[in-house]
Design an enzyme around this catalytic site. Structure first.
Site, PDB file in Angstrom:
ATOM      1  N   LYS A 184      94.016  27.750  56.610  1.00 48.56           N
ATOM      2  CA  LYS A 184      93.503  26.553  57.082  1.00 48.56           C
ATOM      3  C   LYS A 184      92.513  26.646  58.197  1.00 48.56           C
ATOM      4  CE  LYS A 184      93.265  22.660  59.407  1.00 48.56           C
ATOM      5  NZ  LYS A 184      91.789  22.592  59.829  1.00 48.56           N
ATOM      6  N   GLY A 237      93.521  28.912  68.554  1.00 45.97           N
ATOM      7  CA  GLY A 237      92.952  27.762  68.789  1.00 45.97           C
ATOM      8  C   GLY A 237      93.051  27.264  70.210  1.00 45.97           C
ATOM      9  N   GLU A 259      97.574  32.534  69.557  1.00 40.75           N
ATOM     10  CA  GLU A 259      96.417  32.949  70.659  1.00 40.75           C
ATOM     11  C   GLU A 259      95.741  31.828  70.824  1.00 40.75           C
ATOM     12  OE1 GLU A 259      93.654  34.571  72.172  1.00 40.75           O
ATOM     13  OE2 GLU A 259      92.791  35.163  69.979  1.00 40.75           O
ATOM     14  N   CYS A 293      87.492  32.785  73.480  1.00 40.04           N
ATOM     15  CA  CYS A 293      88.509  32.773  74.440  1.00 40.04           C
ATOM     16  C   CYS A 293      88.719  34.134  75.383  1.00 40.04           C
ATOM     17  CB  CYS A 293      89.787  32.811  73.565  1.00 40.04           C
ATOM     18  SG  CYS A 293      89.954  34.045  72.343  1.00 40.04           S
ATOM     19  N   GLU A 394      89.755  25.919  80.866  1.00 34.35           N
ATOM     20  CA  GLU A 394      88.692  26.637  79.987  1.00 34.35           C
ATOM     21  C   GLU A 394      87.579  25.470  79.755  1.00 34.35           C
ATOM     22  OE1 GLU A 394      90.137  27.453  76.101  1.00 34.35           O
ATOM     23  OE2 GLU A 394      89.222  29.470  76.218  1.00 34.35           O
TER      24      GLU A 394
HETATM   25  C1  UN1 Z   1      86.328  38.810  70.846  1.00 38.61           C
HETATM   26  O1  UN1 Z   1      86.190  38.794  71.955  1.00 38.61           O
HETATM   27  O2  UN1 Z   1      85.646  39.649  70.303  1.00 38.61           O
HETATM   28  O3  UN1 Z   1      89.031  33.058  69.786  1.00 38.61           O
HETATM   29  C2  UN1 Z   1      87.370  38.456  69.850  1.00 38.61           C
HETATM   30  C3  UN1 Z   1      88.701  34.071  70.386  1.00 38.61           C
HETATM   31  C4  UN1 Z   1      89.320  35.292  70.283  1.00 38.61           C
HETATM   32  C5  UN1 Z   1      88.566  36.408  69.866  1.00 38.61           C
HETATM   33  C6  UN1 Z   1      87.723  37.042  70.395  1.00 38.61           C
HETATM   34  N1  UN1 Z   1      90.501  34.989  69.455  1.00 38.61           N
HETATM   35  O4  UN1 Z   1      87.581  33.853  70.993  1.00 38.61           O
END
Ligand code: UN1
Length: 502
Positions: A184, A237, A259, A293, A394
């Site tokens: 999804k 997310g 994550e 992220c 954030e």
């Molecule tokens: C990166 O910095 O190359 O959602 C990957 C995000 C992370 C992935 C970053 N899960 O930004």
């Protein structure tokens, strides 16, 4: 397939992929994919999926599971490798689609394609290494070993900011381990998701092994975690949704990996190579329009070099050309949609109200070619109060918060003063300080003299505190998440056993 000229883009009519068939979703809600650089451009449309479609996908996955589990890992690996080859052939075309659908500039989209393909290749190779361990037993004529077995049907929920690499790094380990997947993706990036699934189909993945459900999270998010046949959930997310996924999954006692966000600090010390740090901070803060992220969103400067470094940073930031990511001269794309743009602008207002000093940027761009896109200026605030929302929360946009410190302990304390702990950077030539920072910082990943962003297939990826919960992703850890271990005690003493024992 989306092939469109710049002036008259063709609208792709997309479908869900359930049990090896491309079908319409049952929801009355239509998903519309538009170009963030020009929201008048509609790239794709589809009827969204709802709970019933998810249930059908789970039925199909459950049905496909025994045969996929019985397929040998090297044979599964060959399908993944074929997918990687097909992706390589279409890398440029898919990167262009990514830029149009997600907004990131073409070099970034190409980089993401390369990263995702490498991840699939790495996991394809794991098909030849998917083994457990053998250990000596306390008992003679006994073999002690472990097996790794698939979990069953798993849900993979992915965000819009890496519409190819994140699905790739979750789907590949799930498949190579022998699981069947309900995928999804975020509803802002359906065209990329469909292309990825088509490639797996073309590579020969059997029907039902990978299913795609596209639609609003509100219409089907919970069922992807709650349904009793779902054996694990891998989510990337927001913190808010991640916690919900973790709570529901935890109550069911299933494996969950989430994550989530980040508020990653880069520390530039007084002895740092300032040119190197400058490149890293620019890339970390404004690359991908700050929508990762792993972005650098807090900059901690040693006061001895703060003025000089900020001057350099402002000169470099002024060179950023915002615009459509397909334009070769553009170096920063738009925000992904109106809602993200609003969030960026809201945080800029919050920063001003909190008394931070706006050094550059701060505005939406609307004139001329910017009129129909979600463009915002790269923005830097100095003298940000560590207790302020701008320092703590954030943004997920090109907004950098700066603070200054005079000694090392304070730098570490400031870096750690955050609900998040994904990644960080420390720029210094002093090995002792760099190693102390590495030990003391609360983060899942540490970059020494390199930007906060990025990850590689062969090492674990993930964070601590509010940034992540559950097993790390990528590498062996990614395989471990999608497998269950079985410890086997095999006694081969046969009839002689009684006389042989101790
Ligand atoms: C990166 O910095 O190359 O959602 C990957 C995000 C992370 C992935 C970053 N899960 O930004």
């Amino acid at each position: 397939m989306t092939t469109a000229t710049k002036s008259t883009p063709a609208v792709s009519m997309l479908k869900q992929y359930i049990g090896g068939k491309w079908v319409d979703g049952s929801s009355s809600r239509e998903i519309i994919s538009t170009n963030p650089a020009d929201s008048r451009q509609i790239l794709a449309k589809l009827k969204g999926a709802d709970k019933n479609d998810v249930l059908k996908a789970i039925d199909a996955a459950q049905k496909a599971f025994p045969a996929w589990k019985a397929t040998t890992p090297p044979a599964r690996g060959r399908i993944l490798m074929k997918a990687a080859l097909l992706l390589r052939e279409r890398k440029e075309e898919l990167a262009r689609l990514m830029t149009r659908e997600q907004g990131k500039i073409l070099p970034e989209a190409l980089g993401e394609m390369e990263k995702g393909i490498t991840l699939i290749e790495w996991f394809a190779g794991e098909g030849l290494r998917l083994g457990g361990i053998t250990q000596p037993s306390e008992l003679s004529k006994n073999l002690l070993y472990t097996l790794r077995q698939p979990l069953g049907v798993v849900s993979i929920i992915t965000p819009w900011n890496f519409p190819f690499a994140i699905p790739a790094w979750k789907i590949a380990p799930a498949l190579i381990s022998g699981n069947c997947v309900i995928f999804k993706p975020a509803s802002l990036v359906p065209a990329m998701a469909v292309e990825l699934v088509r490639i797996f189909e073309e590579a020969g993945l059997p029907a039902g092994v990978l299913n795609l459900v596209l639609g609003a999270g509100s219409a089907m998010g919970d069922i992807l975690v709650e349904e009793p046949r779902i054996k694990a959930v891998s989510f990337t997310g927001s913190n808010e949704i991640g916690k919900r996924v973790h709570t529901i999954g935890g109550a069911r006692g299933i494996k969950v990996t989430c994550e989530m966000g980040g508020k990653n600090p880069a520390v530039v010390w007084d002895d740092a190579d300032l040119e190197l740090a400058l490149g890293g901070v620019m890339k970390g803060a404004f690359g991908s329009t700050g929508q990762r992220c792993t972005a650098t969103s807090r900059l901690i400067l040693h006061e001895a070099i703060a003025e000089k470094f900020l001057k350099m940073l402002l000169v470099e930031t002024a060179k950023i050309k915002v615009g459509d990511g397909l334009d070769k001269t553009v170096t920063m794309g738009p925000a992904v949609d109106e809602s993200q743009l609003k969030t960026d602008l809201e945080y800029i207002e919050i920063g001003k109200k909190e008394g931070a000093k706006l050094l550059c940027g701060g505005k939406r761009l609307t004139a001329g070619g910017f009129a129909h896109g979600w463009f915002v200026e790269p923005t830097i605030f100095d003298s940000v109060d560590p207790k302020s929302r701008l320092w703590q929360e954030e943004v997920f946009g090109p907004v950098l918060a700066v603070a200054r410190v005079s000694h090392f302990e304070k730098a570490v304390a400031l870096a750690n003063d955050s609900p998040f702990g994904l990644t960080c950077a420390f720029y210094s030539q002093d090995l002792t300080l760099a190693m102390r920072f590495t030990e003391e910082v609360e983060a899942g990943m540490v970059h020494l003299n390199s930007p906060t962003i990025g990850g590689e297939a062969q090492v674990p990826f993930g964070g601590v505190k509010g940034s992540g919960v559950g097993e790390r992703e990528m590498a062996k850890e990614g395989m471990h998440f999608f497998t269950e271990q079985k410890t086997v005690f095999l006694d081969y003493t046969g009839r002689r056993r009684a006389s042989n024992l101790y």
